[in-house]
Design an enzyme around this catalytic site. Sequence first.
Site: not given
Ligand SMILES: *Cc1c(COP(=O)(O)O)cnc(C)c1O
Length: 358
Positions: A193, A169, A99
């Site tokens: 998540k 993030d 990511w």
């Molecule tokens: C799942 C995830 C993403 C991607 O998320 P999307 O909503 O599918 O774009 C980005 N960063 C992290 C840390 C993730 O766990």
Amino acid sequence: MKKHNFYAGPSILSAYTIEETAKAIKDFAGTGLSILEISHRSKEFQAVVDEAVALFKELLEVPEGYHVLFLGGGASTQFYMVPFNMLEKKAAYVNTGTWATNAIKAAKFFGDVEVLASSEEFNFNRIPKLGKDYTIPTDCDYFHYTSNNTIYGTETRVDLDSPIPMVCDMSSDIFSRPVDVSKYALIYGGAQKNLAPAGVTFVIVKEDALGKVTRPLPAMIDYRTHIKKGSMYNTPPVLPIYSALMTLRYYKEIGGIKVMEKMDLDKAAKLYDEIDRNKLFRGTVATEDRSIMNVCFVMNPDYVDLEKDFAEFAASKGLVGIKGHRSVGGFRASLYNALPMESVDALVDAMKEFEAKH
Ligand SMILES: *Cc1c(COP(=O)(O)O)cnc(C)c1O
């Protein structure tokens, strides 16, 4: 058979979230209409957004001067929305996994990107340490990192100190620990998540971190549009926002973030203890960087042939979603807030039983 949901995302939600969402699909807030067909401009839905923002701020103790937004596009949209709004000349990133890599790639469209450190040569099984492996340069517009690396199972569980605006993030560990929001210019994440079904992205943004780039910004990309319109500039993801509110109510009901953090730490400790004890398995990441949300483990070298057997054995016990991501292999158990200790016990029992058989 009872199913134990270890999926990495979309992932387990509280029973309360699912039951209340199901009710609202039939009859939303006594309107006689479904949440699926209600106008986002209705006063009933406005009340949902207002309460979700208020509870989000309350639970995370978001200080004055910050806004909470609920947007579409996933965390991956934030990979370019952040630099669009904040990168004038140069930004600093740490590469701790897939990511982070994607975020770095997106930022390069907008200016120079300095990758301060990377653990790619170790297949991201550890996190470079601020102060030891890198320092944050003061000539960058912002510093970006990923707090929990969902795929590799590593996590930074402290708020770093940055001399420049800090962006994080937190897709896969938001609401798993208290966060000092005042240290950040912006925090974002896909809500699928630890909060809601797929479709809504949360953004916590400090108002005075914005408006510093000279490029023109299309309205949809400009955070200030969404701040001004209260996440209602365009049609927001109505259903996922409703479910997010139900999860936030549930989080408050069970005692807030400190209570959840304790449960999350206990669940992770139990599983890591078993991984370390069991002769068949081993963890894949540096001990000090182990994630409490995503626990990655593989078969020990002498037992690699048993991987498929264990996967089948686990499935026969109702354990769902423990297959590791292809970039790590083996297994990954995601222990998000809604996962009960009972499910961790079921996995640990299966590991013990499988060990006894071999
Ligand atoms: C799942 C995830 C993403 C991607 O998320 P999307 O909503 O599918 O774009 C980005 N960063 C992290 C840390 C993730 O766990």
